[in-house]
Design a protein around this motif. Sequence first.
Motif, mmCIF file in Angstrom:
data_model
loop_
_atom_site.group_PDB
_atom_site.id
_atom_site.type_symbol
_atom_site.label_atom_id
_atom_site.label_comp_id
_atom_site.label_asym_id
_atom_site.label_seq_id
_atom_site.Cartn_x
_atom_site.Cartn_y
_atom_site.Cartn_z
ATOM 1 N N ASP A 26 0.954 -1.120 -0.141
ATOM 2 C CA ASP A 26 -0.039 -0.007 0.112
ATOM 3 C C ASP A 26 0.887 1.096 0.131
ATOM 4 O OD1 ASP A 26 -1.932 1.731 -0.075
ATOM 5 O OD2 ASP A 26 -2.475 1.373 2.044
ATOM 6 N N LEU A 28 0.604 4.401 -1.029
ATOM 7 C CA LEU A 28 0.020 5.567 -0.577
ATOM 8 C C LEU A 28 -1.225 5.150 0.606
ATOM 9 C CD1 LEU A 28 -0.284 7.712 -3.788
ATOM 10 C CD2 LEU A 28 1.364 7.851 -1.818
ATOM 11 N N ARG A 29 -1.145 5.251 1.825
ATOM 12 C CA ARG A 29 0.287 5.438 2.441
ATOM 13 C C ARG A 29 0.635 4.446 3.465
ATOM 14 N NH1 ARG A 29 -1.250 11.187 4.627
ATOM 15 N NH2 ARG A 29 -3.340 10.206 4.837
ATOM 16 N N ALA A 30 -0.565 3.489 3.755
ATOM 17 C CA ALA A 30 -0.348 2.781 5.043
ATOM 18 C C ALA A 30 1.004 1.924 5.116
ATOM 19 C CB ALA A 30 -1.590 1.812 5.016
ATOM 20 N N GLU A 71 -6.242 7.336 9.706
ATOM 21 C CA GLU A 71 -7.159 8.178 8.895
ATOM 22 C C GLU A 71 -8.286 7.902 8.381
ATOM 23 O OE1 GLU A 71 -7.539 7.735 5.197
ATOM 24 O OE2 GLU A 71 -6.755 5.620 5.565
ATOM 25 N N CYS A 74 -8.215 10.532 4.298
ATOM 26 C CA CYS A 74 -6.710 11.045 4.314
ATOM 27 C C CYS A 74 -6.193 11.800 5.622
ATOM 28 C CB CYS A 74 -6.383 11.737 3.023
ATOM 29 S SG CYS A 74 -6.409 10.977 1.660
ATOM 30 N N ASN A 84 -1.942 9.168 9.339
ATOM 31 C CA ASN A 84 -1.397 8.313 8.633
ATOM 32 C C ASN A 84 -0.255 8.745 7.292
ATOM 33 O OD1 ASN A 84 -0.819 5.697 7.232
ATOM 34 N ND2 ASN A 84 -2.262 5.984 5.742
ATOM 35 N N THR A 103 -6.326 2.405 8.861
ATOM 36 C CA THR A 103 -6.444 3.358 7.694
ATOM 37 C C THR A 103 -7.640 2.550 6.718
ATOM 38 O OG1 THR A 103 -4.994 2.014 6.376
ATOM 39 C CG2 THR A 103 -4.132 3.398 7.731
ATOM 40 N N THR A 104 -7.956 3.296 5.509
ATOM 41 C CA THR A 104 -8.969 3.068 4.989
ATOM 42 C C THR A 104 -8.707 1.598 4.281
ATOM 43 O OG1 THR A 104 -9.365 5.288 4.599
ATOM 44 C CG2 THR A 104 -10.948 3.836 3.190
ATOM 45 N N ASN A 105 -7.658 1.587 3.568
ATOM 46 C CA ASN A 105 -7.578 0.391 2.639
ATOM 47 C C ASN A 105 -6.248 -0.437 3.141
ATOM 48 O OD1 ASN A 105 -9.296 1.263 0.255
ATOM 49 N ND2 ASN A 105 -7.788 3.159 0.346
ATOM 50 N N GLY A 106 -5.214 0.183 3.757
ATOM 51 C CA GLY A 106 -3.932 -0.691 4.101
ATOM 52 C C GLY A 106 -4.244 -1.490 5.235
ATOM 53 N N THR A 107 -4.715 -0.907 6.298
ATOM 54 C CA THR A 107 -4.616 -1.910 7.457
ATOM 55 C C THR A 107 -5.765 -2.761 7.128
ATOM 56 O OG1 THR A 107 -6.211 -0.308 8.745
ATOM 57 C CG2 THR A 107 -3.731 -0.453 8.950
ATOM 58 N N LEU A 209 -4.517 13.259 -1.968
ATOM 59 C CA LEU A 209 -3.609 13.556 -1.015
ATOM 60 C C LEU A 209 -3.196 15.143 -1.207
ATOM 61 C CD1 LEU A 209 -1.533 10.423 -0.412
ATOM 62 C CD2 LEU A 209 -2.943 11.466 1.216
HETATM 63 C C1 MLT Z 1 -5.057 3.564 3.258
HETATM 64 O O1 MLT Z 1 -4.719 2.752 3.998
HETATM 65 O O2 MLT Z 1 -6.304 3.471 3.023
HETATM 66 C C2 MLT Z 1 -4.149 4.476 2.648
HETATM 67 O O3 MLT Z 1 -3.136 4.509 3.492
HETATM 68 C C3 MLT Z 1 -5.007 6.021 2.745
HETATM 69 C C4 MLT Z 1 -4.025 7.293 3.036
HETATM 70 O O4 MLT Z 1 -3.476 7.579 2.204
HETATM 71 O O5 MLT Z 1 -4.248 7.571 4.167
#
Ligand code: MLT
Length: 239
Positions: A26, A28-30, A71, A74, A84, A103-107, A209
């Motif tokens: 991931d 951007l950015r996790a 986040e 973001c 994040n 986080t939204t996608n990474g975690t 971002l």
């Molecule tokens: C995520 O995990 O969704 C991203 O890292 C979003 C972000 O840029 O914070």
Amino acid sequence: MKIAVLFTPLGLSAPELAGRGVVVIDVLRAATTVITALANGAKAIVPAATSEEAVRLTANLEKDGLLLAGERKCLKIEGFALGNSPREMTPEVVSGKTIFLATTNGTPALVAAQGGDPVMVGGAVNFKALVERARAVFAERGDLVIVCAGREREFALEDAYTAGRLVRALKRGSRKLRLNDAATAAVDLTTHYDDWADALSHCEAARQLAEVDLGADVAFSAKPDRFTVVPTYADRRIT
Ligand code: MLT
């Protein structure tokens, strides 16, 4: 010898990954944030699928040694110590701390991938070290799954580009290699961009971002090989 790329973690199940080497990307950015925090002395990162879960996980813990980070759209979650941004993960702030990150996608992608063994965390900022570690795991297992966190359950260019770069690096010197179609497409994608800065300048996440004045995080995340750590996720902790 087989490499599979998944452009999103949708539908991943722990049994499917059991005993298989996994890389979660991931950019951007996790992943970049996790790598930076650990390189700068954080003790561990605990990824949470939601902010509520992050809060719940910390409920009965001594607050001294931990930080809540994460986040939504973001921006830092209200009440959390950190957002994040990899640039927040300075040695002064994170050294010796366990960071609970949502986080939204990474975690959520990390949580979904936790059946793998090992589960490695990768981005541009640790790319060279990631290739070495992934190559060793791939040589031992003959199988590797590369999971892109994606964006809002969809394809994310920056993650697919990085997955393609990784597959391309692992392909070198490897005979009788089978790729799934996503891995073939990811390798193809790498020929369209000069480097991470170029690829990231075309992606939606970078635009989002920049809109909230976090364009410096994109530049930070696009610079390869800042760090030599390859975080590994096991027993609910990334170290
Ligand atoms: C995520 O995990 O969704 C991203 O890292 C979003 C972000 O840029 O914070």
